[in-house]
Write a protein that holds these residues in place. Structure first.
Motif, PDB file in Angstrom:
ATOM      1  N   GLY A  27     -44.408 -58.245   4.643  1.00 37.37           N
ATOM      2  CA  GLY A  27     -45.591 -57.565   4.146  1.00 37.37           C
ATOM      3  C   GLY A  27     -46.730 -58.554   3.946  1.00 37.37           C
ATOM      4  O   GLY A  27     -46.488 -59.734   3.641  1.00 37.37           O
ATOM      5  N   VAL A  58     -47.104 -48.841   6.141  1.00 33.98           N
ATOM      6  CA  VAL A  58     -47.406 -48.289   4.814  1.00 33.98           C
ATOM      7  C   VAL A  58     -48.329 -49.249   4.084  1.00 33.98           C
ATOM      8  O   VAL A  58     -48.097 -50.469   4.091  1.00 33.98           O
ATOM      9  N   LYS A  59     -49.364 -48.702   3.457  1.00 36.40           N
ATOM     10  CA  LYS A  59     -50.273 -49.518   2.655  1.00 36.40           C
ATOM     11  C   LYS A  59     -49.918 -49.368   1.190  1.00 36.40           C
ATOM     12  O   LYS A  59     -49.784 -48.258   0.680  1.00 36.40           O
ATOM     13  N   GLU A  60     -49.753 -50.501   0.511  1.00 35.45           N
ATOM     14  CA  GLU A  60     -49.451 -50.514  -0.921  1.00 35.45           C
ATOM     15  C   GLU A  60     -50.447 -51.433  -1.602  1.00 35.45           C
ATOM     16  O   GLU A  60     -50.323 -52.659  -1.527  1.00 35.45           O
ATOM     17  N   GLY A  61     -51.468 -50.858  -2.231  1.00 32.56           N
ATOM     18  CA  GLY A  61     -52.546 -51.650  -2.791  1.00 32.56           C
ATOM     19  C   GLY A  61     -53.342 -52.292  -1.670  1.00 32.56           C
ATOM     20  O   GLY A  61     -53.836 -51.607  -0.771  1.00 32.56           O
ATOM     21  N   SER A  63     -51.901 -54.585   0.285  1.00 32.38           N
ATOM     22  CA  SER A  63     -50.884 -55.134   1.175  1.00 32.38           C
ATOM     23  C   SER A  63     -50.318 -54.051   2.084  1.00 32.38           C
ATOM     24  O   SER A  63     -50.348 -52.859   1.757  1.00 32.38           O
ATOM     25  N   TYR A  64     -49.792 -54.474   3.222  1.00 29.40           N
ATOM     26  CA  TYR A  64     -49.204 -53.559   4.201  1.00 29.40           C
ATOM     27  C   TYR A  64     -47.779 -53.991   4.500  1.00 29.40           C
ATOM     28  O   TYR A  64     -47.457 -55.179   4.467  1.00 29.40           O
ATOM     29  N   ARG A  65     -46.929 -53.012   4.817  1.00 34.15           N
ATOM     30  CA  ARG A  65     -45.551 -53.316   5.194  1.00 34.15           C
ATOM     31  C   ARG A  65     -45.121 -52.390   6.320  1.00 34.15           C
ATOM     32  O   ARG A  65     -45.719 -51.335   6.553  1.00 34.15           O
TER      33      ARG A  65
END
Length: 254
Positions: A27, A58-61, A63-65
């Motif tokens: 990520g 997927v975007k989390e805040g 950051s991406y994973r």
């Protein structure tokens, strides 16, 4: 990445480079990815936005994973391989009877891919998981596969991927590898003496079709302090070969 396509589509290459980098970095944000890949931040952002839109990232805040949708494709690809359905129950039995980690591998694009793994009661935890791809020359499984590929195919794999060491014990000399592959064909089994992971021993055998085409390989692996002496050279090879024999019979009559 794989062998260079004659007419590669640059945008597809870039998309997969970004996905691969997300996996490598566990990520990352736009700036980290741009620096890692030496691509402008605006370009990285555009690709990430599209990959999020298509639900592969997927975007989390900030950051991406890598998204779990890839699991659907991997599971589908695995289910399409007959050897998986046929070998899975026997791999489970091998793990149970030995108490160790049993592994099923196939070759694709010149690398070994772990198709299935089963854990016995005493199995150790290792870093590789189902889907992990490794250089064939670094594992007993991979060497068992190489031993039964056509010589020109082995040449192509070595030319493309090389013989880089994973540990100080990895076979990195082509002549030495060829000698070992000849021994594997004679004995029917391959050994990994801490060649991929320090402290890990592995015994593998090829799974062949009736016309001697390589379908994959099966192994048992465990800590070297537990898998040694006659257990390493006789007991486990016998168990692996017995299991492979059952799998090959099931392949023939399925």
């Amino acid at each position: 990445m794989g062998k260079q396509a004659r007419y590669a589509v640059k945008s597809v290459e870039t998309a997969f480079r970004i996905v691969d980098a997300l996996k490598t970095l566990n990520g990352a944000g736009v700036s980290e990815l741009a620096a890692h890949l030496d691509i402008p931040k605006s370009t990285v952002h555009n690709y990430l936005s599209t990959l999020v839109q298509e639900e592969f990232v997927v975007k989390e805040g900030s950051s991406y994973r890598v998204g779990i949708q890839f699991l659907e494709y991997g599971a589908y690809a695995r289910s399409e391989l007959d050897i998986y359905e046929i070998a899975k129950p026997e791999t489970d039995r091998l793990a149970e009877s030995t108490g160790e980690l049993a592994n099923l591998m196939v070759e694709e694009h010149g690398r070994g891919s772990y198709l299935y793994r089963a854990r016995g009661e005493d199995a150790v935890q290792v870093e590789a998981h189902v889907g992990t791809r490794v250089p064939l020359h670094t594992t007993a499984l991979g060497k068992a596969i190489l031993a039964y590929l056509p010589p020109e195919r082995v040449d192509a794999i070595v030319d493309q991927h090389g013989l880089a060491p994973a540990t100080s014990r990895t076979v990195t000399d082509r002549d030495e590898l060829d000698d070992e592959l000849a021994e594997i064909r004679e004995a029917g089994v391959a050994f990994d003496d801490e060649e991929r992971l320090a402290g890990l021993h592995c015994v593998a055998a090829p799974i062949l079709s009736t016309d001697d085409r390589i379908l994959g390989a099966l192994s048992v692996s465990g800590p070297s302090n537990r898998i040694q002496d006659e257990r390493f050279t006789e007991e486990l090879p016998r168990k692996v070969l017995e299991t492979v024999n059952v799998i090959e019979l099931n392949v023939t009559y399925s």
